[in-house]
Scaffold this motif. Structure first.
Motif, PDB file in Angstrom:
ATOM      1  N   ASP A 241     -15.868  28.700  13.217  1.00 20.96           N
ATOM      2  CA  ASP A 241     -16.478  28.456  11.731  1.00 20.96           C
ATOM      3  C   ASP A 241     -15.289  27.504  11.192  1.00 20.96           C
ATOM      4  O   ASP A 241     -15.355  26.425  10.590  1.00 20.96           O
ATOM      5  N   TYR A 242     -13.969  27.552  11.683  1.00 21.66           N
ATOM      6  CA  TYR A 242     -13.015  26.821  11.301  1.00 21.66           C
ATOM      7  C   TYR A 242     -13.084  25.456  11.869  1.00 21.66           C
ATOM      8  O   TYR A 242     -13.123  24.255  11.189  1.00 21.66           O
TER       9      TYR A 242
ATOM     10  N   ILE B 152      -9.968  16.795  17.514  1.00 18.25           N
ATOM     11  CA  ILE B 152     -10.107  18.063  18.112  1.00 18.25           C
ATOM     12  C   ILE B 152      -9.501  19.328  17.211  1.00 18.25           C
ATOM     13  O   ILE B 152      -8.309  19.229  16.484  1.00 18.25           O
ATOM     14  N   ALA B 153     -10.267  20.326  17.014  1.00 18.88           N
ATOM     15  CA  ALA B 153      -9.859  21.587  16.136  1.00 18.88           C
ATOM     16  C   ALA B 153      -9.436  22.466  17.252  1.00 18.88           C
ATOM     17  O   ALA B 153     -10.463  23.053  17.677  1.00 18.88           O
ATOM     18  N   TYR B 154      -8.196  22.919  16.941  1.00 18.94           N
ATOM     19  CA  TYR B 154      -7.597  23.986  17.904  1.00 18.94           C
ATOM     20  C   TYR B 154      -7.374  25.120  16.860  1.00 18.94           C
ATOM     21  O   TYR B 154      -7.083  24.962  15.729  1.00 18.94           O
ATOM     22  N   SER B 155      -7.632  26.392  17.610  1.00 17.51           N
ATOM     23  CA  SER B 155      -7.150  27.618  16.718  1.00 17.51           C
ATOM     24  C   SER B 155      -7.203  28.759  17.780  1.00 17.51           C
ATOM     25  O   SER B 155      -7.551  28.822  19.221  1.00 17.51           O
ATOM     26  N   VAL B 156      -6.420  29.882  17.310  1.00 16.37           N
ATOM     27  CA  VAL B 156      -6.075  30.846  18.242  1.00 16.37           C
ATOM     28  C   VAL B 156      -5.467  32.155  17.517  1.00 16.37           C
ATOM     29  O   VAL B 156      -4.982  32.038  16.298  1.00 16.37           O
ATOM     30  N   GLY B 157      -5.798  33.215  17.987  1.00 14.71           N
ATOM     31  CA  GLY B 157      -5.583  34.386  17.167  1.00 14.71           C
ATOM     32  C   GLY B 157      -4.049  34.864  17.114  1.00 14.71           C
ATOM     33  O   GLY B 157      -3.186  34.561  18.104  1.00 14.71           O
ATOM     34  N   GLN B 158      -3.429  35.189  16.170  1.00 16.17           N
ATOM     35  CA  GLN B 158      -2.003  35.541  16.032  1.00 16.17           C
ATOM     36  C   GLN B 158      -1.563  36.439  16.654  1.00 16.17           C
ATOM     37  O   GLN B 158      -0.397  36.359  17.259  1.00 16.17           O
ATOM     38  N   ASN B 159      -2.418  37.347  17.187  1.00 11.94           N
ATOM     39  CA  ASN B 159      -1.871  38.456  18.265  1.00 11.94           C
ATOM     40  C   ASN B 159      -2.343  38.242  19.591  1.00 11.94           C
ATOM     41  O   ASN B 159      -2.313  39.318  20.214  1.00 11.94           O
ATOM     42  N   ASP B 160      -2.748  37.003  19.929  1.00 12.10           N
ATOM     43  CA  ASP B 160      -3.272  36.742  21.226  1.00 12.10           C
ATOM     44  C   ASP B 160      -1.969  36.518  22.161  1.00 12.10           C
ATOM     45  O   ASP B 160      -1.262  35.602  22.283  1.00 12.10           O
ATOM     46  N   ARG B 161      -1.654  37.680  22.879  1.00 16.11           N
ATOM     47  CA  ARG B 161      -0.457  37.676  23.650  1.00 16.11           C
ATOM     48  C   ARG B 161      -0.534  36.512  25.218  1.00 16.11           C
ATOM     49  O   ARG B 161       0.556  36.468  25.513  1.00 16.11           O
ATOM     50  N   ARG B 162      -1.860  36.451  25.453  1.00 12.80           N
ATOM     51  CA  ARG B 162      -2.051  35.867  26.651  1.00 12.80           C
ATOM     52  C   ARG B 162      -2.047  34.273  26.510  1.00 12.80           C
ATOM     53  O   ARG B 162      -1.423  33.677  27.173  1.00 12.80           O
ATOM     54  N   TYR B 163      -2.719  34.050  25.681  1.00 10.78           N
ATOM     55  CA  TYR B 163      -3.124  32.660  25.443  1.00 10.78           C
ATOM     56  C   TYR B 163      -2.528  31.903  23.976  1.00 10.78           C
ATOM     57  O   TYR B 163      -2.837  30.714  23.794  1.00 10.78           O
TER      58      TYR B 163
END
Length: 432
Positions: free
Chosen positions: A419-420, A370-381
Motif C-alpha cells: 500500500d505504501y 523504488i519504494a522500500y519498506s520493512v517491518g520495524q521488528n523484522d530481525r532477519r531482513y
C-alpha cells in the motif's frame, strides 16, 4: 462448501473469540480430575501434568524444527506462533490422557477437544501472519474465476487526455489467466490479474502495469488475499478517474515451496519467463502502456528480492519497483546451496548477480523510482532493505524508504508495504 462458510472472515474477533472459548471450556472440563481416593487423585493429576508437559514440548519442538532448523518459511517464528503451538500441544496431551481409564462422556469431550484445539491454534497463528482472510481461502476456494481476455486488446488515449465514459464500472475486477512459458519453457501456475475500472471499458487508455510477486512459500493469490491489494487498488482508482495500474501476479515459484530465485538456472528460466513471456503476454492481451516508466515490478519477501533483481538488471523494461522486506540478493537455503542450484557452482556468477553488484556495474538509473519498506521488528531482513535503499540512492534512483512500526516479517507487513508503494508511485505513473 456453502458460500456463507467459505466467505467467513477468520481473522476477525467475531469468529476467533467463540473458537477460543469453546477450546478453553473443553480444556477446563478435562483438567478437572476424576474424584477418587487421595492416592488415585494425586496419580491422575501427575499423569495429566506429565502428558501436558510432553505435549507442550512436542509443540515447541515442532516450531523449532520447521522454522528454526528447516527454515521452511524464510522468517523467524513470533512469540505468538511459539505460544500457540506450545499451548495446543499441552492441550492435546491432556486430551490424549483423558481417552484412557475415564468414563465415556470424558472420552467424548477429549475427542471434541482435539479439533477445537487445532482450530484455535491455527486461527491464532493465521491471525498473527495474516495469511488467510477467509475460511474458503484455506482450502483454495477463492471464488476468483478465469478472466475472459481476447488477443490483441489495444489501448487508446494517453492518461493525460483520459475522461471516464458513462457506464464505467465503479470497481476493478479480479481473475486468473494462464501465461505460458513460450520462450522460457517455465511451467507456471495461473497468474492472478487485476483490471482497474478504466481497463474494462470499450476503449481503455494506456495503463501502467505492476508485475508483482508473492513470497516463498506462497503463490500468486497471496498478493490479493493476504496482501489485500484489490481493495487498495480500487481506492486508488476512485481517486484517479477509474485509473489504477493493471496488476499481474505471475508464478515465479512453480510450486508453493520451490524457490528458483527469479534467475535462469537448472531450476527453471524464471528471469526469461518474467521479462519475455509475461511481458509479451501482457502487451498482447491487456491495455498496457509501452513506456518503461509505466512498468513496475513489486513483491514481498522473496518476491521483493525478485523485484529488486529485475529493476536493477532490466532498467529498459522496468522504470520503478516496490520492495517490501527484500533480501540483499537471491538465496535458496545456504549460500553454498544457492550457488550450486542457481549459478552452476560459480561463486563469481552468484556475486555478480547480487543487486548491489548489478547497480555498481550499471552505474546510473536516472529515471527509476523504488519504494522500500520493512517491518520495524523484522530481525532477519531489517538491515537488507536499508542496504539496498542506500545502494539504489547511490546510483541515482528516486528512493523512498519506510520502516513500518510494530510489524515483523509477515503479510501484515506485506500488505502495509505494498500500500505504501502504491501511494508513493501514484504520482510517478502520472495518474490523472
Amino acid at each position: 462448501m456453502p458460500t456463507w462458510l467459505s466467505a467467513m472472515p477468520i481473522e476477525q474477533q467475531a469468529v476467533l473469540v467463540p473458537v477460543y472459548l469453546v477450546a478453553a471450556a473443553l480444556l477446563v472440563v478435562l483438567l478437572v480430575p476424576r474424584i477418587g481416593t487421595a492416592w488415585r487423585l494425586r496419580t491422575r493429576i501427575g499423569v495429566m501434568a506429565l502428558a501436558s508437559g510432553i505435549g507442550a514440548l512436542v509443540g515447541w519442538l515442532a516450531v523449532w524444527w520447521t522454522v528454526d532448523v528447516q527454515d521452511l518459511f524464510g522468517a523467524p517464528a513470533s512469540d505468538v506462533i511459539r505460544g500457540a503451538a506450545t499451548a495446543a500441544g499441552a492441550g492435546l496431551g491432556l486430551a490424549v490422557v483423558n481417552l484412557f481409564g475415564t468414563r465415556w462422556w470424558r472420552k467424548v469431550i477429549a475427542v471434541l477437544a482435539v479439533p477445537a484445539l487445532i482450530a484455535g491454534a491455527g486461527l491464532m497463528i493465521n491471525r498473527d501472519v495474516a495469511y488467510y482472510p477467509r475460511f474458503g481461502d484455506v482450502f483454495g476456494i477463492t471464488g476468483v474465476k478465469n478472466l475472459a481476455l481476447s488477443q490483441g486488446s489495444v489501448a487508446g488515449r494517453s492518461l493525460s487526455s483520459w475522461l471516464p465514459p458513462a457506464g464505467m464500472p465503479k470497481q476493478g475486477t479480479l481473475g486468473t489467466a494462464d501465461i505460458p512459458g513460450t520462450v522460457s519453457g517455465w511451467h507456471a501456475r495461473p497468474a492472478w490479474i487485476y483490471l482497474p475500472p478504466a481497463a474494462q471499458v470499450k476503449h481503455p487508455p494506456k495503463l501502467p502495469v505492476v508485475v508483482a510477486f508473492s513470497g516463498e512459500p506462497g503463490g500468486p493469490s497471496d498478493v490479493f488475499l493476504a496482501g489485500n491489494m484489490q481493495q487498495r487498488l480500487d481506492a486508488l482508482a476512485a481517486k484517479h478517474r477509474g485509473v489504477a495500474p493493471i496488476v499481474v501476479v505471475p508464478d515465479q515459484l512453480g510450486a508453493s515451496t520451490k524457490n528458483p530465485m527469479c534467475v535462469n538456472s537448472k531450476l527453471g528460466n524464471v528471469a526469461t519467463y518474467v521479462t519475455v513471456d509475461v511481458r509479451d503476454w501482457i502487451l498482447q492481451h491487456l491495455p498496457a502502456s509501452t513506456d518503461r516508466r509505466a512498468w513496475t515490478v513489486a513483491g514481498f519477501s522473496e518476491g521483493a528480492t525478485c523485484a529488486v533483481q529485475f529493476v536493477s538488471a532490466d532498467p529498459a523494461i522496468f522504470g520503478s519497483a516496490i520492495a517490501v522486506s527484500p533480501e540483499v540478493g537471491p538465496l535458496n537455503g545456504s549460500v553454498a546451496h544457492t550457488i550450486a542450484v542457481g549459478f552452476g557452482g560459480s561463486r563469481k556468477r552468484y556475486l555478480a548477480s547480487m543487486p548491489v553488484a548489478v547497480m555498481h556495474r550499471t552505474k546510473r538509473y536516472p529515471a527509476t523510482a523504488i519504494a522500500y519498506s520493512v517491518g520495524q521488528n523484522d530481525r532477519r531482513y531489517g538491515k537488507d532493505a536499508g542496504t539496498l535503499a542506500a545502494a539504489s540512492r547511490a546510483v541515482g534512483m528516486h528512493v523512498s524508504y519506510r520502516v513500518l512500526p510494530n510489524l515483523a516479517h509477515n503479510w501484515n507487513t506485506g500488505a502495509a508495504g505494498l500500500d505504501y508503494g502504491l501511494q508513493v508511485l501514484a504520482s510517478w505513473w502520472r495518474l490523472p
